[in-house]
Every structure is written in C-alpha cells, then in structure tokens.
Design a protein around this motif. Structure first.
Motif, PDB file in Angstrom:
ATOM      1  N   ILE A  22      31.113  56.381  39.905  1.00 22.09           N
ATOM      2  CA  ILE A  22      30.529  55.400  40.476  1.00 22.09           C
ATOM      3  C   ILE A  22      30.341  54.099  39.545  1.00 22.09           C
ATOM      4  O   ILE A  22      30.251  53.171  40.050  1.00 22.09           O
ATOM      5  N   LEU A  23      30.035  54.231  38.450  1.00 22.01           N
ATOM      6  CA  LEU A  23      29.817  53.093  37.393  1.00 22.01           C
ATOM      7  C   LEU A  23      31.185  52.474  37.424  1.00 22.01           C
ATOM      8  O   LEU A  23      31.001  51.145  37.465  1.00 22.01           O
ATOM      9  N   VAL A  24      32.560  52.870  37.217  1.00 22.48           N
ATOM     10  CA  VAL A  24      33.580  52.127  37.176  1.00 22.48           C
ATOM     11  C   VAL A  24      33.874  51.445  38.563  1.00 22.48           C
ATOM     12  O   VAL A  24      34.529  50.269  38.536  1.00 22.48           O
ATOM     13  N   LEU A  25      33.666  52.214  39.642  1.00 24.13           N
ATOM     14  CA  LEU A  25      33.926  51.626  40.939  1.00 24.13           C
ATOM     15  C   LEU A  25      33.206  50.445  41.279  1.00 24.13           C
ATOM     16  O   LEU A  25      33.439  49.339  41.515  1.00 24.13           O
ATOM     17  N   LYS A  26      31.830  50.812  41.043  1.00 22.66           N
ATOM     18  CA  LYS A  26      30.844  49.607  41.232  1.00 22.66           C
ATOM     19  C   LYS A  26      31.121  48.353  40.370  1.00 22.66           C
ATOM     20  O   LYS A  26      30.975  47.250  40.850  1.00 22.66           O
TER      21      LYS A  26
END
Length: 141
Positions: A22-26
C-alpha cells in the motif's frame, strides 16, 4: 490518493494489500513523475530498500507499473493507467530527462510512433526518452 483506492487497485490485480504494498503503490500514484528506487527510499523511510524493491518487482510482474530507463542508467517506475493490460499502445508516451537536475518528466500527450516490425519479432517494451535541459534549469543559465 486514499488507502481504499490503493487497496482496490491491488486487489483488482490479484495482489494481497499488505502495508508495504500500500505504501509503495500510494507513493507511485501520488507522484507526477516516474520514481527511482532511490526516490522511493527517500519517501518511504520506514521501509528497507530490499522491501521496496520486492514490492516494485511484484507490481511490475502483475502489470500495475512499468519500468523505464531514464538515460543515465537509472530504472524508474511508473503506474500503468490502462484498465486491463499495462503499456497499451495508446498509453506509452515520451519522457524527458534533464541532464542538469536529473528529473524525468512525462509527456503524456506525445505517444510513440507505430512501428511495424518484421514477422517473428515480439516487442516486450519500448522506451521513448528525450535528453536535454528542462525549462527550470534553462532559466538558471
């Protein structure tokens, strides 16, 4: 971009939505330009480099993002906007690498020209990179 949208994108692509993913994609979705591993490391200080890289590899494998080589030997990552498949012909666009500030700019409105390859050739990726000096760096000279 809110977390629910990010989770939805991951799930739609068959990826379990872990906190790292989630962090990387965001971070990629919030960026207006392709990001390098180093850029993501600076943005995601709570994650180890190897964890960021593993997430990027998974996202590329699942066609959520694609990679571009920026002309300086650095790989950058950019979200695919196509609904079903990454790098559809109408999505592939030009990029500009500034040789002064080392930024990469997306030119979404400049698409790659259609190239008819001889029979038997299968193109797996394309890169349309211009190099030069961006307007900001030009104004400093």
């Amino acid at each position: 971009m809110d977390n629910d949208t990010v989770v939805s994108i991951l799930e739609k692509n068959g990826i379990k939505p872990t906190s790292n993913r989630i962090l990387v994609l965001k971070a990629l979705l919030d960026s207006r330009k392709p990001l390098s591993l180093k850029d993501l490391e600076a943005d995601l200080v709570t994650m180890e480099k190897s964890s960021v890289f593993r997430v990027l590899a998974l996202l590329a494998e699942q066609h959520v993002l694609h990679t571009i080589e920026d002309g300086s030997g650095v790989t950058r990552y950019e979200i695919c906007n196509a609904n079903e498949d990454c790098c559809l012909e109408e999505e592939i666009h030009a990029h500009f690498y500034c040789e002064v500030c080392h930024e990469v700019f997306c030119f979404d409105s400049i698409h790659l020209p259609k190239v008819d390859f001889p029979d038997g050739f299968s193109v797996l990726s394309m890169n349309y990179m211009f190099k030069g000096v961006c307007p900001k760096c030009n104004s400093k000279q």
